[in-house]
Motif scaffolding. Structure first.
Motif: not given
Length: 477
Positions: A326-332, A336-339
């Motif tokens: 999982a790679v999740i980017a918010s504004e700030d 990053v981690g294993r699903l």
């Protein structure tokens, strides 16, 4: 269709979970966020209860912090609310549901059927779903407290389970036992044996029946809920439950308060698609996957990557050569981690919250919502801050002033009506206005489209508590 034949939805929307960090924060919980669809989970819940042939207008139970956000998202999908109950503080689901039941009993009678729904679940409302609703409604009218059991698709350790008992005439079943979240071996044993269902947290019962059960098994909860409704006050379109009365309720879930104690509970075995979206892994499972098993959202490019969830709310994410991440980017912030480990995001959030330098990342979101619209923090420097303001059509900010900062406003979309001191002026796209430190001012959107402004703040102190409201149509002055 008469009220005795329809269902009054009660939508629980006050939670502050952070399991989907960094998109979800304490001030921006998952029910009000868009993930892989064009509507938030709260809006999807509202849409599921919009059929007037089956449902009355819904009641929403939420907190002071989210009241305007809930009202605006309901307006966006065109659904009129029957009422919004504001919890003075969190007291878990038993108190919230009891207060809603007391509110309905006073206005619609104790025979009114309630369906209690979480606002942050993902559900496919197909024929199987509505068939389960009909069975639950008939069972609730017969005097039962009804819960929905979801047919398990895997031996999940993230859900509680319900063991099904004997069949009832309505098509529901008696409940033989409730099972807490199991270890993997126990979950596998239950699936192999059969007759066990995930506990969905969806309920149906009459207002009078759930109150009577509360009075028997959780009398302090019932008394606090009734008193908080009796002493409630109206505020704009909201009903403020009495804080002193509500605070006397024990902090307990409805499962623990009554469902696990009474012999009058029934379960409707259900096979519709359901998830509480409690982890990024759950979001991935419900998303539309490409040929390599990837689910993406926002600005993303993937190369030699498979079985992954990649979502961006800001910069372009390029992911290369990874599997099951999982790679999740918010504004700030970026996660990053294993699903397969994503149910443990809460541990990471606790670590971030414990450090002074990162605690704000778990509480506040760069985008904050207000009754008039909201703002996104774009950049913070020494003695200056840049924001994007967005003002809904017909809305206005409070008439206010600041002791420690001046502001420059640049209109980038729509038309603004700006008050500075005694002067009211129109500011159009590509025009700007300056507000000196200490000067009274106000921003309004008189137009038919969203107004967007870039605000540059300069001064010695730039936090949100440097606001002196002089006139405010939302009762905050």
């Amino acid at each position: 269709m008469s009220l005795s034949q329809t269902v009054i939805p009660v939508i629980m929307a006050g939670g502050k979970g952070t399991r989907l960090w960094p998109l979800s924060r304490a001030s921006a919980p998952k029910q009000f966020i868009q993930f892989v669809n064009d509507r938030t989970l709260f809006q999807a819940t509202l849409t599921r209860v919009s059929d007037p042939n089956l449902y009355e207008p819904p009641i929403v139970v939420t907190s002071e912090d989210f009241r305007f956000l809930a009202a605006e998202q309901a307006r966006e999908v065109g659904l009129q609310l029957a009422g919004t109950l504001l919890e003075p503080m969190g007291r878990n689901t038993a108190a919230a549901i009891a207060a809603a039941a007391a509110f309905v009993a006073d206005r619609a009678g104790e025979d009114a059927v309630l369906q209690v729904l979480a606002s942050d679940h993902e559900i496919v409302a197909d024929e199987r779903y509505f068939q389960a609703i009909q069975i639950a409604r008939d069972t609730a009218r017969a005097g039962k407290l009804v819960t929905f059991g979801i047919h398990p698709t895997e031996p999940s350790t993230g859900y509680g389970y319900i063991q099904m008992g004997q069949a009832l005439p309505s098509g529901a079943h008696a409940v033989k036992a409730f099972v807490e979240k199991p270890v993997l071996a126990e979950a596998e044993r239950m699936l192999a044996k059969g007759g066990f269902y995930w506990n969905s947290g969806i309920f149906m019962f009459t207002a009078g029946q759930v109150l009577r059960e509360m009075e028997t098994y959780a009398p302090e909860v019932a008394a606090a809920a009734r008193a908080s409704v009796e002493k409630a006050v109206s505020d704009l379109d909201f009903i403020r439950l009495n804080a002193d009365a509500f605070a006397k309720s024990p902090n307990v879930s409805i499962d623990y308060a009554i469902m696990e104690k009474t012999g009058n509970v029934a379960v409707v075995p259900s096979s519709f698609t359901w998830s509480d979206l409690g982890s990024w892994d759950a979001v991935w499972k419900l998303g539309t996957r490409d040929a390599l098993g990837n689910v993406t959202s926002g600005n993303t490019t993937l190369l030699d990557t498979k079985n992954s969830l990649v979502m961006s709310r800001t910069s372009h994410l390029a992911v290369h050569g990874l599997d099951n991440v999982a790679v999740i980017a918010s504004e700030d912030a970026v996660y990053v981690g294993r699903l397969e480990d994503s149910q443990n995001v809460g541990k990471l959030v606790k670590q971030l919250a414990a450090a002074k330098t990162t605690s704000a990342l778990t509480e506040t979101h760069p985008t904050s919502y207000r009754p008039w619209g909201g703002y996104t923090s774009i950049f913070v420097g020494e003695r200056f801050r840049v924001k994007r303001l967005f003002v809904l059509p017909g809305k206005k900010l409070s008439l206010q002033k600041h002791h420690h900062r001046a502001e420059h406003w640049i209109c980038v979309k729509g038309t603004a009506e700006v008050t500075v001191g005694d002067v009211v002026k129109t500011v159009r796209e590509n025009e700007s206005v300056y507000i000196p430190q200490g000067e009274m001012h106000r921003l309004a959107n008189p137009g038919k489209i969203l107004l967007e402004m870039i605000e540059v703040q300069t001064g010695s102190y730039l936090e949100e508590d440097d606001i002196i409201r002089i006139v405010d149509e939302f009762g905050r002055s």
